[in-house]
Scaffold this motif. Structure first.
Motif, PDB file in Angstrom:
ATOM      1  N   VAL A  69       0.825  -1.204   0.000  1.00 35.55           N
ATOM      2  CA  VAL A  69       0.000   0.000   0.000  1.00 35.55           C
ATOM      3  C   VAL A  69       0.860   1.256   0.000  1.00 35.55           C
TER       4      VAL A  69
ATOM      5  N   ALA B 129      -5.873  -5.159   0.326  1.00 35.27           N
ATOM      6  CA  ALA B 129      -6.773  -4.021   0.104  1.00 35.27           C
ATOM      7  C   ALA B 129      -7.964  -4.432  -0.747  1.00 35.27           C
TER       8      ALA B 129
ATOM      9  N   VAL C  22      -6.715   3.631   4.856  1.00 31.28           N
ATOM     10  CA  VAL C  22      -5.338   3.281   5.241  1.00 31.28           C
ATOM     11  C   VAL C  22      -5.081   3.899   6.616  1.00 31.28           C
TER      12      VAL C  22
END
Length: 583
Positions: free
Chosen positions: A463, A539, A553
């Protein structure tokens, strides 16, 4: 044995049959609701009898007459007011053209469509179009049938992949029914989801559903094609003219898309109440219709008059203009009227206006061809028919489906060779411009198929390699109305919620808040999140579980931003380019 456990063809024959019945009945319900609104607004209020297409009782001996023509802007503005009140009070996502919303549900919402949307869409669209708004009846029917397909999937406890198929089948069956074009409707269900791809799993149930919906609808309204039968013959010497027409239609398709979304985006940016915007859009459309009544409503009857060269029916009743000027202006005025009717927040489809724009464009092109080479262009019908399918086939990025739908609507299968050339050229000229913003390029780009193509690489990318965005978010202490407006502005159905210290609390959704009152914190529910060290595969799992195209996040409780599907795509594409460069 539950229906979800049956073999594919058995399961989808049963579900396709059910969706087809629903689509046919939905099309009939909307058709008669629209006729009622046309009677109340246009006939009784304005005293104007709109020309009907030949397949719905129309005549080529039409003569324009309106007893209270000055009331046209009042009718369209009143329609915008009532439609806006209904939509923005109970289901804001029912605004605009319904097909795009159904496509978005397929790709990004796991096929979920709120249960209140079908009836709201039906009533609001009937009012918008019936009052004279420039819009089509296919988009509302598509969203209506797709919404009921989503409901049926939930009733049968189908998984998300089957719910998506049911929604796509509903789109095709609804449009195929109300257009009396079952083959084109079935193909559209599989083609309209993408700019350059095809959803093959949809085709079989769509064929079943579209055929059944067509039979039900036509059993009541008649089996004659909407625009009657074209009885001419195919002349291969006209192929170069059709190729030129394809270039013109490709350029007009770009103009249609750019104008529509320029007006649409301008209304979105306009900081006034959403209830006011459809009134303004309706009033502008009415003012255009006061001078050029040909732009009002679906325009099917005017299309037929152009096809059969009843040019003397086209007039501007308020100002004296030569016929050639009127005919030259009509394609552009129909684009503007449609953009204001629907782009302002009114409810209706963009398919039928696209066909009418194409028809007017084809008639204008025929006038030029007839002057230059009269022996090759003795009558406008083939140019009108081919232009309508070429223009909207390019604008919708559905050339195959639109081509078959138009030849079914006109009984003109003999024109297919010329149609194929024109629509191919128009599609090429129009590039990536599409009237359906929710479309994605291919299956690979659809969130619905992300797992099929991206799992290995997504398990490697972190991420923290992706760009995060800070908006849109909801603050725990703000009121619900503010959060709802932000959702609608950004076209999100859920938002992450942070507390005054910037810590992640959970998520609020459009479905949960509805018309709720109070503060956002009263509607927060838990949602899994990812950390900077999570993989994109993690995700994707969070997005799939929550039914969103984004994931929050968080690091040690602190909200860092939103990871979107677009951000994941960029990181994925960049990693893929690097791998290819090193290969």
């Amino acid at each position: 044995m539950r229906i979800r456990e049956l073999p594919y063809f058995v399961k989808w024959f049963i579900l396709g049959t059910v969706i087809g019945v629903v689509a046919g009945l939905s099309a009939l319900t909307f058709y008669f609701a629209l006729k009622l609104m046309e009677y109340l607004f246009i006939l009784k209020l304005v005293g104007y009898e709109i020309p009907e297409p030949l397949g719905e009782g129309g005549s080529l001996n039409y003569v324009f007459h309106a007893e209270r023509i000055w009331l046209i802007p009042l009718s369209t503005a009143l329609g915008g007011l009532l439609s806006g009140l209904i939509v923005y009070t109970w289901a804001p996502e029912a605004e605009g053209h319904g097909t795009d919303a159904a496509i978005n549900a397929f790709h990004r919402l796991q096929g979920r469509i709120r249960r209140r949307i079908p009836p709201i869409k039906l009533i609001a669209s009937a009012i918008t179009i019936g009052s004279g708004g420039s819009a089509g009846r296919e988009g509302p029917t598509a969203q209506l049938s797709a919404g009921i397909g989503s409901i049926l999937a939930d009733l049968f406890s189908l998984p998300p992949e089957d719910r998506r198929i049911a929604v796509a089948v509903g789109i095709g069956a609804g449009i195929g029914s109300i257009f009396k074009a079952p083959i084109g409707g079935a193909i559209l269900a599989a083609e309209v989801l993408y700019k350059r791809d095809f959803e093959s799993e949809v085709l079989f149930p769509a064929l079943v559903a579209s055929a059944i919906g067509y039979v039900i609808f036509s059993s009541v309204t008649g089996f004659t094609p909407i625009f009657g039968y074209y009885m001419g013959t195919f002349n291969p010497l006209r192929l170069p003219l059709y190729a030129v027409l394809g270039v013109i239609d490709g350029l007009m398709a770009i103009l249609y898309v750019k104008t529509f979304y320029s007006v649409h985006d301008a209304f979105k940016r306009w900081r006034v109440s959403n209830y006011i915007k459809p009134v303004v859009g309706g009033a502008v459309t009415g003012l255009i219709g006061l001078l050029f009544p040909e732009v009002l409503g679906t325009g099917y009857g005017w299309l037929n008059l152009a096809e059969f060269n009843v040019a003397n029916a086209f007039i501007s009743p308020v100002i004296a203009l030569p016929l050639l000027i009127i005919l030259a202006l009509l394609p552009f005025l129909k684009i503007v009227a449609t953009s204001f009717s629907i782009g302002s927040g009114g409810s209706g489809g963009v398919y039928a206006p696209g066909l009418v724009i194409g028809a007017f464009t084809g008639f204008d092109a025929w006038l030029i061809f007839h002057y230059l080479v009269p022996g090759l262009a003795p009558d406008p019908a083939p140019f009108v028919i081919i232009s309508m399918l070429a223009l909207f086939g390019a604008a919708a990025k559905a050339p195959l489906a639109v081509m078959f739908m138009v030849v079914e609507m006109t009984g003109s299968y003999q024109l297919l060779p010329g149609a194929m050339i024109a629509v191919a050229i128009a599609y090429l000229i129009s590039g990536d411009y599409t009237i359906y913003r929710a479309q994605v390029p291919t299956r690979r780009d659809s969130p619905a198929h992300a797992d099929e193509y991206r799992v290995p690489l997504l398990m490697e990318i972190r991420v923290n390699e992706c760009e995060l965005i800070k908006e849109p978010i909801a603050h725990a202490d703000e009121d619900v109305a503010t959060a709802l407006n932000r959702m609608l502005r950004y076209r999100y159905t859920a938002l992450p919620v942070i507390d005054p210290e910037g810590r992640f609390m959970g998520v609020v959704s459009l479905y949960d808040m509805g018309r709720g009152r109070g503060r956002v914190r009263d509607y927060v529910r838990p949602m899994r999140y990812v950390t900077p060290e999570s993989t994109l595969y993690d995700a994707l799992g969070v997005m799939s579980e929550a039914g969103t195209t984004w994931a929050p996040v968080v690091n040690n409780g602190e909200f860092l931003g939103i990871l979107t599907m677009e951000g994941m795509n960029r990181a994925y594409s960049e990693r893929l380019r690097g791998l290819r460069a090193n290969a």
